[in-house]
Design a protein around this motif. Structure first.
Motif, PDB file in Angstrom:
ATOM      1  N   GLY A  89       0.792  -1.223   0.000  1.00  0.00           N
ATOM      2  CA  GLY A  89       0.000   0.000   0.000  1.00  0.00           C
ATOM      3  C   GLY A  89       0.825   1.274   0.000  1.00  0.00           C
ATOM      4  N   VAL A  90       1.984   1.219  -0.665  1.00  0.00           N
ATOM      5  CA  VAL A  90       2.847   2.398  -0.779  1.00  0.00           C
ATOM      6  C   VAL A  90       3.220   2.593  -2.251  1.00  0.00           C
ATOM      7  CG1 VAL A  90       3.773   2.194   1.566  1.00  0.00           C
ATOM      8  CG2 VAL A  90       4.979   1.095  -0.329  1.00  0.00           C
ATOM      9  N   PRO A  91       3.499   3.841  -2.659  1.00  0.00           N
ATOM     10  CA  PRO A  91       3.809   4.083  -4.065  1.00  0.00           C
ATOM     11  C   PRO A  91       5.185   3.556  -4.483  1.00  0.00           C
ATOM     12  CG  PRO A  91       4.067   6.116  -2.833  1.00  0.00           C
ATOM     13  CD  PRO A  91       3.495   5.092  -1.879  1.00  0.00           C
ATOM     14  N   HIS A  92       5.236   3.094  -5.737  1.00  0.00           N
ATOM     15  CA  HIS A  92       6.493   2.715  -6.383  1.00  0.00           C
ATOM     16  C   HIS A  92       7.002   3.978  -7.060  1.00  0.00           C
ATOM     17  CE1 HIS A  92       8.361   0.781 -10.213  1.00  0.00           C
ATOM     18  NE2 HIS A  92       9.295   1.055  -9.342  1.00  0.00           N
ATOM     19  N   ILE A  93       8.160   4.449  -6.648  1.00  0.00           N
ATOM     20  CA  ILE A  93       8.726   5.680  -7.205  1.00  0.00           C
ATOM     21  C   ILE A  93       9.993   5.320  -7.958  1.00  0.00           C
ATOM     22  CG2 ILE A  93       9.681   7.946  -6.655  1.00  0.00           C
ATOM     23  CD1 ILE A  93       7.945   7.842  -4.062  1.00  0.00           C
ATOM     24  N   SER A  94       9.908   5.389  -9.296  1.00  0.00           N
ATOM     25  CA  SER A  94      11.091   5.097 -10.106  1.00  0.00           C
ATOM     26  C   SER A  94      11.603   6.395 -10.719  1.00  0.00           C
ATOM     27  CB  SER A  94      10.765   4.078 -11.208  1.00  0.00           C
ATOM     28  OG  SER A  94      10.205   4.706 -12.329  1.00  0.00           O
ATOM     29  N   THR A  95      12.913   6.481 -10.833  1.00  0.00           N
ATOM     30  CA  THR A  95      13.487   7.707 -11.407  1.00  0.00           C
ATOM     31  C   THR A  95      13.043   7.882 -12.852  1.00  0.00           C
ATOM     32  OG1 THR A  95      15.530   6.502 -11.797  1.00  0.00           O
ATOM     33  CG2 THR A  95      15.466   7.936  -9.880  1.00  0.00           C
ATOM     34  N   GLY A  96      12.909   6.783 -13.591  1.00  0.00           N
ATOM     35  CA  GLY A  96      12.437   6.894 -14.976  1.00  0.00           C
ATOM     36  C   GLY A  96      11.064   7.547 -15.044  1.00  0.00           C
ATOM     37  N   ASP A  97      10.157   7.109 -14.161  1.00  0.00           N
ATOM     38  CA  ASP A  97       8.814   7.708 -14.115  1.00  0.00           C
ATOM     39  C   ASP A  97       8.877   9.173 -13.699  1.00  0.00           C
ATOM     40  OD1 ASP A  97       7.740   5.256 -14.841  1.00  0.00           O
ATOM     41  OD2 ASP A  97       7.066   4.752 -12.806  1.00  0.00           O
ATOM     42  N   LEU A  98       9.770   9.482 -12.741  1.00  0.00           N
ATOM     43  CA  LEU A  98       9.921  10.881 -12.312  1.00  0.00           C
ATOM     44  C   LEU A  98      10.390  11.766 -13.458  1.00  0.00           C
ATOM     45  CD1 LEU A  98      11.597  10.680  -8.770  1.00  0.00           C
ATOM     46  CD2 LEU A  98       9.253  11.323  -9.326  1.00  0.00           C
ATOM     47  N   PHE A  99      11.380  11.271 -14.211  1.00  0.00           N
ATOM     48  CA  PHE A  99      11.865  12.049 -15.359  1.00  0.00           C
ATOM     49  C   PHE A  99      10.734  12.272 -16.358  1.00  0.00           C
ATOM     50  CE2 PHE A  99      16.474  10.328 -14.822  1.00  0.00           C
ATOM     51  CZ  PHE A  99      16.741  11.283 -13.868  1.00  0.00           C
ATOM     52  N   ARG A 100      10.032  11.186 -16.706  1.00  0.00           N
ATOM     53  CA  ARG A 100       8.949  11.302 -17.698  1.00  0.00           C
ATOM     54  C   ARG A 100       7.859  12.261 -17.214  1.00  0.00           C
ATOM     55  NH1 ARG A 100      10.775   6.153 -18.529  1.00  0.00           N
ATOM     56  NH2 ARG A 100       9.493   5.171 -16.920  1.00  0.00           N
ATOM     57  N   ALA A 101       7.476  12.166 -15.939  1.00  0.00           N
ATOM     58  CA  ALA A 101       6.419  13.030 -15.403  1.00  0.00           C
ATOM     59  C   ALA A 101       6.853  14.498 -15.403  1.00  0.00           C
ATOM     60  CB  ALA A 101       6.035  12.587 -13.993  1.00  0.00           C
ATOM     61  N   ASN A 102       8.070  14.754 -14.935  1.00  0.00           N
ATOM     62  CA  ASN A 102       8.541  16.141 -14.888  1.00  0.00           C
ATOM     63  C   ASN A 102       8.723  16.730 -16.278  1.00  0.00           C
ATOM     64  OD1 ASN A 102       9.370  17.402 -12.060  1.00  0.00           O
ATOM     65  ND2 ASN A 102       9.620  15.194 -11.920  1.00  0.00           N
ATOM     66  N   ILE A 103       9.225  15.930 -17.210  1.00  0.00           N
ATOM     67  CA  ILE A 103       9.394  16.422 -18.590  1.00  0.00           C
ATOM     68  C   ILE A 103       8.018  16.598 -19.234  1.00  0.00           C
ATOM     69  CG2 ILE A 103      10.235  15.797 -20.894  1.00  0.00           C
ATOM     70  CD1 ILE A 103      12.680  14.486 -19.378  1.00  0.00           C
ATOM     71  N   GLY A 104       7.141  15.605 -19.054  1.00  0.00           N
ATOM     72  CA  GLY A 104       5.794  15.670 -19.637  1.00  0.00           C
ATOM     73  C   GLY A 104       4.977  16.831 -19.112  1.00  0.00           C
ATOM     74  N   ASN A 105       5.162  17.159 -17.828  1.00  0.00           N
ATOM     75  CA  ASN A 105       4.421  18.277 -17.222  1.00  0.00           C
ATOM     76  C   ASN A 105       5.157  19.606 -17.367  1.00  0.00           C
ATOM     77  OD1 ASN A 105       2.296  16.635 -16.353  1.00  0.00           O
ATOM     78  ND2 ASN A 105       3.389  16.073 -14.487  1.00  0.00           N
ATOM     79  N   ASP A 106       6.291  19.572 -18.075  1.00  0.00           N
ATOM     80  CA  ASP A 106       7.078  20.768 -18.354  1.00  0.00           C
ATOM     81  C   ASP A 106       7.414  21.551 -17.085  1.00  0.00           C
ATOM     82  OD1 ASP A 106       8.474  22.341 -20.204  1.00  0.00           O
ATOM     83  OD2 ASP A 106       6.828  23.796 -20.318  1.00  0.00           O
ATOM     84  N   THR A 107       7.807  20.812 -16.032  1.00  0.00           N
ATOM     85  CA  THR A 107       8.212  21.484 -14.790  1.00  0.00           C
ATOM     86  C   THR A 107       9.616  22.065 -14.975  1.00  0.00           C
ATOM     87  OG1 THR A 107       9.311  19.560 -13.826  1.00  0.00           O
ATOM     88  CG2 THR A 107       6.925  19.777 -13.415  1.00  0.00           C
ATOM     89  N   GLU A 108       9.992  22.932 -14.060  1.00  0.00           N
ATOM     90  CA  GLU A 108      11.339  23.503 -14.107  1.00  0.00           C
ATOM     91  C   GLU A 108      12.391  22.394 -14.050  1.00  0.00           C
ATOM     92  OE1 GLU A 108      14.185  26.354 -11.404  1.00  0.00           O
ATOM     93  OE2 GLU A 108      12.031  26.778 -11.419  1.00  0.00           O
TER      94      GLU A 108
END
Length: 183
Positions: free
Chosen positions: A25-44
């Motif tokens: 019951g805890v999130p799986h946090i992968s760096t690949g997903d973090l990169f994709r999410a931050n790039i996809g959401n155009d964050t700083e």
């Protein structure tokens, strides 16, 4: 539970993380997903990471660490997480320790998925990806041995080694049994 997942490429960390995430019951946090999410959401941070990736460079540790810090601050990660792909180096492990200390929490353990290099090569070739040639796989394993394997010694006191050969179900059952035993 707050866990870091270690193991060479092809050890099945992503597959096991999905199962363990659901079971614990805890999130799986992968760096690949973090990169994709931050790039996809155009964050700083996404724009900063992309500027390195676009020229074929590795994203610097400080950028990756800031993404991890942001993600660990989200509500679903307050009671635990599975970190996959961070830390990759002892330097990153020390950054993670400082980050968790600042939040007043500690890791509950480090799951090390242990698998033979022959099995890794066999699994990765079976995926049929164009970039998964025997030479590139062996190079990824070399980089793992040089950069990430030292984390096994770094985390010696909290290391939980899981034999990662066999079926997906056998491996996840081994991991869950060990976590229950230590809880």
């Amino acid at each position: 539970m707050r866990l870091v997942l270690l193991g060479p490429p092809g050890a099945g960390k992503g597959t096991q993380a999905a199962i363990l995430s659901k079971e614990l019951g805890v999130p799986h946090i992968s760096t690949g997903d973090l990169f994709r999410a931050n790039i996809g959401n155009d964050t700083e941070l996404g724009r900063e990471a992309k500027s390195y990736m676009d020229v074929g460079e590795l994203v610097p540790t400080d950028v990756t660490a800031r993404m991890v810090e942001d993600r660990l601050g989200e509500d679903d990660a307050k009671d635990g997480f599975l970190l996959d792909g961070f830390p990759r180096t002892v330097e990153q492990a020390e950054i993670l320790t400082r980050l968790l200390d600042s939040k007043g929490v500690k890791l509950d353990g480090v799951l090390n998925f242990k698998v033979s290099e022959d099995t890794v090569v066999e699994r990765m070739l079976a995926r049929g990806r164009e970039d998964d040639t025997e030479a590139t796989i062996k190079n990824r394993l070399k980089v793992y041995r040089e950069e990430t394997a030292p984390l096994i010694d770094h985390y010696e006191g909290s290391l939980i080694t899981i034999e990662a050969e066999g079926t997906v179900e056998e491996i996840s059952e081994r991991a869950l049994d060990e976590l229950r035993r230590r809880a």
